[in-house]
Design a protein around this motif. Structure first.
Motif, PDB file in Angstrom:
ATOM      1  N   THR A  46      -3.716  -0.020   8.534  1.00 34.72           N
ATOM      2  CA  THR A  46      -3.031  -0.037   9.833  1.00 34.72           C
ATOM      3  C   THR A  46      -2.272  -1.334  10.036  1.00 34.72           C
ATOM      4  N   GLN A  47      -2.867  -2.449   9.654  1.00 38.50           N
ATOM      5  CA  GLN A  47      -2.192  -3.743   9.792  1.00 38.50           C
ATOM      6  C   GLN A  47      -0.931  -3.804   8.941  1.00 38.50           C
ATOM      7  N   SER A  48      -0.990  -3.243   7.739  1.00 40.13           N
ATOM      8  CA  SER A  48       0.178  -3.238   6.865  1.00 40.13           C
ATOM      9  C   SER A  48       1.302  -2.404   7.466  1.00 40.13           C
ATOM     10  N   ILE A  49       0.953  -1.278   8.102  1.00 37.26           N
ATOM     11  CA  ILE A  49       1.965  -0.431   8.727  1.00 37.26           C
ATOM     12  C   ILE A  49       2.585  -1.146   9.918  1.00 37.26           C
ATOM     13  N   ASP A  50       1.765  -1.834  10.702  1.00 39.76           N
ATOM     14  CA  ASP A  50       2.299  -2.561  11.861  1.00 39.76           C
ATOM     15  C   ASP A  50       3.260  -3.668  11.435  1.00 39.76           C
ATOM     16  N   GLU A  51       3.007  -4.286  10.282  1.00 38.77           N
ATOM     17  CA  GLU A  51       3.838  -5.402   9.827  1.00 38.77           C
ATOM     18  C   GLU A  51       5.109  -4.928   9.135  1.00 38.77           C
ATOM     19  N   CYS A  87       2.824   0.099  -2.607  1.00 36.50           N
ATOM     20  CA  CYS A  87       3.046  -1.253  -3.140  1.00 36.50           C
ATOM     21  C   CYS A  87       4.011  -2.050  -2.266  1.00 36.50           C
ATOM     22  N   ASN A  88       4.863  -1.374  -1.501  1.00 31.84           N
ATOM     23  CA  ASN A  88       5.783  -2.064  -0.591  1.00 31.84           C
ATOM     24  C   ASN A  88       5.118  -2.440   0.720  1.00 31.84           C
ATOM     25  N   PHE A  89       3.943  -1.896   0.970  1.00 30.40           N
ATOM     26  CA  PHE A  89       3.244  -2.149   2.225  1.00 30.40           C
ATOM     27  C   PHE A  89       2.043  -3.063   2.046  1.00 30.40           C
ATOM     28  N   ILE A  90       1.321  -2.876   0.967  1.00 27.90           N
ATOM     29  CA  ILE A  90       0.026  -3.541   0.793  1.00 27.90           C
ATOM     30  C   ILE A  90       0.122  -4.562  -0.330  1.00 27.90           C
ATOM     31  N   ASP A  91      -0.327  -5.781  -0.057  1.00 30.44           N
ATOM     32  CA  ASP A  91      -0.260  -6.873  -1.030  1.00 30.44           C
ATOM     33  C   ASP A  91      -1.521  -6.982  -1.871  1.00 30.44           C
ATOM     34  N   GLU A  92      -2.655  -6.463  -1.383  1.00 21.17           N
ATOM     35  CA  GLU A  92      -3.920  -6.608  -2.098  1.00 21.17           C
ATOM     36  C   GLU A  92      -4.025  -5.591  -3.228  1.00 21.17           C
ATOM     37  N   PRO A  93      -4.043  -6.040  -4.498  1.00 15.09           N
ATOM     38  CA  PRO A  93      -4.129  -5.093  -5.628  1.00 15.09           C
ATOM     39  C   PRO A  93      -5.400  -4.246  -5.584  1.00 15.09           C
TER      40      PRO A  93
END
Length: 219
Positions: free
Chosen positions: A10-15, A77-83
């Motif tokens: 959710t945080q990744s979508i908000d950002e 991969c464009n939204f989330i930085d944590e592998p």
């Protein structure tokens, strides 16, 4: 586990997500999406140069069942930085199977290779990420609430032909994106509405077709 990871996604979508996607965001509801659409239409018609406002409602057939997992992973991969989270989501979408009950027996199990697992808190969020690339441009706006998608465009007096072409080209580009992502549009349920300012004197300036057939765009 899905509930534990829900806040990360959710945080990744908000950002990074489309600000015109109103679904599954804290403090935002379907009412906000409707008010945004109505505000855009009314504001456009209040402008002296605007003649009509066109609004096209898109309908996806079995939206969650048509998602391609590999394409979704590229979008993640464009939204989330944590592998580690990407790897977990990849495993989460793989390895599902299905059976059909027939009378007193069951069919053999078959692997599910298309779609996102449904019924959990992450399913809908994954779909919003998958369709995030369908966004507004400088001429037309896109408002979304999960799989409910609306396109709108204002047609002006001075450049009505150009606006019409831009509107149709925008629809064509979205249909092309849906084809690439295996998203099926139900052309029988895709409806267009045309709004007009009744105070405009120049009636007939633009040829309006109340029942446009978009089968040439939506396959």
């Amino acid at each position: 586990m899905q509930k534990l990871l829900l806040s990360y996604v959710t945080q990744s979508i908000d950002e990074h997500g489309d600000p015109n996607q109103f679904a599954y965001r804290k403090g935002i509801s379907c009412t906000d999406a409707i008010l945004t659409l109505v505000h855009g239409i009314v504001s456009g018609l209040n402008c002296k140069q605007t003649t009509i406002s066109k609004v096209l409602f898109l309908d996806f057939s079995s939206a969650f069942n048509t998602v391609l997992p590999n394409r979704l992973l590229n979008d993640l991969c464009n939204f989330i930085d944590e592998p580690w989270l990407i790897h977990w989501l990849r495993d989460f979408m793989q390895g599902w199977s299905r059976q059909v009950k027939l009378d007193k027996g069951y069919t053999t199990t078959s692997e599910i290779r298309v779609g996102v697992p449904q019924g959990g808190p992450l399913s809908a969020l994954l779909f919003t990420i998958y369709t995030d690339c369908i966004r507004s441009n400088s001429n037309c706006s896109v408002i979304k609430y999960a799989d409910d998608t609306v396109l709108s465009c204002n047609i002006t007096k001075g450049s009505h032909q150009q606006n019409q072409h831009e509107y149709q080209d925008f629809i064509t580009s979205i249909v092309s994106t849906c084809d690439q992502k295996n998203l099926l549009l139900n052309k029988k349920k895709c409806k267009e509405m045309v709004f007009e300012n009744i105070n405009i004197k120049h009636r007939g300036l633009i040829e309006r077709r109340r029942e446009d057939n978009y089968s040439q765009y939506i396959r």
